[in-house]
Write a protein that holds these residues in place. Sequence first.
Motif, PDB file in Angstrom:
ATOM      1  N   CYS A   1     -29.002  14.286 114.397  1.00  0.00           N
ATOM      2  CA  CYS A   1     -27.881  14.024 113.485  1.00  0.00           C
ATOM      3  C   CYS A   1     -28.455  13.806 112.087  1.00  0.00           C
ATOM      4  O   CYS A   1     -29.427  13.064 111.931  1.00  0.00           O
ATOM      5  CB  CYS A   1     -27.132  12.761 113.890  1.00  0.00           C
ATOM      6  SG  CYS A   1     -26.374  12.847 115.513  1.00  0.00           S
ATOM      7  N   GLY A   2     -27.858  14.442 111.112  1.00  0.00           N
ATOM      8  CA  GLY A   2     -28.272  14.195 109.740  1.00  0.00           C
ATOM      9  C   GLY A   2     -27.568  12.958 109.203  1.00  0.00           C
ATOM     10  O   GLY A   2     -26.376  12.760 109.447  1.00  0.00           O
TER      11      GLY A   2
ATOM     12  N   HIS B   1     -28.098  17.970 110.869  1.00  0.00           N
ATOM     13  CA  HIS B   1     -29.462  17.543 110.580  1.00  0.00           C
ATOM     14  C   HIS B   1     -30.164  18.455 109.578  1.00  0.00           C
ATOM     15  O   HIS B   1     -30.821  17.983 108.638  1.00  0.00           O
ATOM     16  CB  HIS B   1     -30.250  17.481 111.902  1.00  0.00           C
ATOM     17  CG  HIS B   1     -31.598  16.860 111.767  1.00  0.00           C
ATOM     18  ND1 HIS B   1     -32.733  17.593 111.522  1.00  0.00           N
ATOM     19  CD2 HIS B   1     -32.001  15.565 111.859  1.00  0.00           C
ATOM     20  CE1 HIS B   1     -33.774  16.787 111.471  1.00  0.00           C
ATOM     21  NE2 HIS B   1     -33.366  15.546 111.669  1.00  0.00           N
ATOM     22  N   ALA B   2     -30.007  19.753 109.738  1.00  0.00           N
ATOM     23  CA  ALA B   2     -30.733  20.717 108.897  1.00  0.00           C
ATOM     24  C   ALA B   2     -30.230  20.719 107.456  1.00  0.00           C
ATOM     25  O   ALA B   2     -30.942  21.149 106.548  1.00  0.00           O
ATOM     26  CB  ALA B   2     -30.608  22.120 109.495  1.00  0.00           C
ATOM     27  N   GLU B   3     -29.002  20.221 107.238  1.00  0.00           N
ATOM     28  CA  GLU B   3     -28.428  20.254 105.884  1.00  0.00           C
ATOM     29  C   GLU B   3     -28.790  19.027 105.054  1.00  0.00           C
ATOM     30  O   GLU B   3     -28.528  18.991 103.855  1.00  0.00           O
ATOM     31  CB  GLU B   3     -26.897  20.370 105.974  1.00  0.00           C
ATOM     32  CG  GLU B   3     -26.433  21.700 106.536  1.00  0.00           C
ATOM     33  CD  GLU B   3     -24.927  21.742 106.759  1.00  0.00           C
ATOM     34  OE1 GLU B   3     -24.212  20.899 106.166  1.00  0.00           O
ATOM     35  OE2 GLU B   3     -24.465  22.605 107.540  1.00  0.00           O
ATOM     36  N   ALA B   4     -29.397  18.023 105.712  1.00  0.00           N
ATOM     37  CA  ALA B   4     -29.647  16.757 105.011  1.00  0.00           C
ATOM     38  C   ALA B   4     -30.579  16.906 103.798  1.00  0.00           C
ATOM     39  O   ALA B   4     -30.259  16.399 102.719  1.00  0.00           O
ATOM     40  CB  ALA B   4     -30.166  15.702 105.988  1.00  0.00           C
ATOM     41  N   PRO B   5     -31.727  17.585 103.928  1.00  0.00           N
ATOM     42  CA  PRO B   5     -32.639  17.653 102.764  1.00  0.00           C
ATOM     43  C   PRO B   5     -31.986  18.298 101.540  1.00  0.00           C
ATOM     44  O   PRO B   5     -32.135  17.797 100.415  1.00  0.00           O
ATOM     45  CB  PRO B   5     -33.810  18.497 103.269  1.00  0.00           C
ATOM     46  CG  PRO B   5     -33.785  18.328 104.762  1.00  0.00           C
ATOM     47  CD  PRO B   5     -32.327  18.217 105.119  1.00  0.00           C
ATOM     48  N   THR B   6     -31.237  19.381 101.744  1.00  0.00           N
ATOM     49  CA  THR B   6     -30.577  20.054 100.620  1.00  0.00           C
ATOM     50  C   THR B   6     -29.535  19.148  99.980  1.00  0.00           C
ATOM     51  O   THR B   6     -29.407  19.068  98.755  1.00  0.00           O
ATOM     52  CB  THR B   6     -29.871  21.340 101.117  1.00  0.00           C
ATOM     53  OG1 THR B   6     -30.649  21.907 102.158  1.00  0.00           O
ATOM     54  CG2 THR B   6     -29.700  22.330 100.002  1.00  0.00           C
ATOM     55  N   MET B   7     -28.760  18.452 100.835  1.00  0.00           N
ATOM     56  CA  MET B   7     -27.715  17.561 100.332  1.00  0.00           C
ATOM     57  C   MET B   7     -28.336  16.403  99.539  1.00  0.00           C
ATOM     58  O   MET B   7     -27.817  16.017  98.485  1.00  0.00           O
ATOM     59  CB  MET B   7     -26.883  17.028 101.502  1.00  0.00           C
ATOM     60  CG  MET B   7     -25.760  16.097 101.099  1.00  0.00           C
ATOM     61  SD  MET B   7     -24.495  16.906 100.082  1.00  0.00           S
ATOM     62  CE  MET B   7     -23.520  17.698 101.350  1.00  0.00           C
TER      63      MET B   7
END
Lengths: 111, 186
Positions: B26-27, B78-84
């Motif tokens: 989970c992000g 989860h994979a979108e967290a760094p970009t966000m």
Amino acid sequence: MLSLTCPCCGITAEETEFTPGGEAHLTRSGPGSSDSSYEAYMFQRKNPRGVHFERWRHAYGCGKWFIAARDTVTLEVFGTYPAQTTEPPAEIVTQIRARRPDWTPEPQGAA
Amino acid sequence: MSDTWASALPQAQFDGLIRIREAGLCGMITLRGDPAALAGPLRAQTGLDMPAQRRIVSAGALQLAWMSPDELLLCLPHAEAPTMVAALQTALAGQFATVANVSDARAVFDLSGPRVRDVLAKLCPVDFATLQPGDIRRSRAAQVAAAILSLEDDQFRIICFRSVAGYMFDLLAGAAAPGSDPALYP
Ligand SMILES: [Zn+2]
């Protein structure tokens, strides 16, 4: 059981969700103060049988500090209010006087 | 560096009084600062409005939860967290605010079933009758901190620190043991 209402998040919870932070409304004595006032600030704490003002932290909840006015004998809570308060607010004093007519507020900061 | 990410207790599950599933990756992003400063960048990046006190707002795969007067939790894939995080940090540059990716600091469990309030009531000093869908309640489960999200009727999500994931799962499974329903709630 002691139940407190956190003024920061509005939750009423029992004591185990909070962490006690000791007596509230202490006047900080730092560099330049006399030895006796520094000693009072560091070590001398009220330990009343009855109305008391304490700092509490909503440790398992929102994490914020606040102040509670309560009776140390009956665990009755007269009210809670923000930590950014240097003396008991008027409505808290009124609340306490309604329940404890003999009680009078002490000047804050006195050791 | 490995690109292989793993949640705290992959595929951990228990079926008893309730259904318990580890939620997998989970992000999660923690935002701290003045809500007035956070609102604009959050709306621009997520389309979400600020949640009211102790509420969750959601849109699609995104959820935004009220954590304290100056803290919000944004849940997203989860994979979108760094970009966000990068986008929000850019939008909040120079402001007195922090944005942190805490995805891998946490463990998440999904709990469902008509007895879910009874199981949680064994562990948390919370009156679950007062919790409505869309509410978030931060408290403790036995000896560890927990954020309890009421998602739908009979469906809750519990978030804890990753270091206590095993403790939390055992705790939930023990409280959900068949034949141990306290029957507190209808
Ligand atoms: Zn609180």
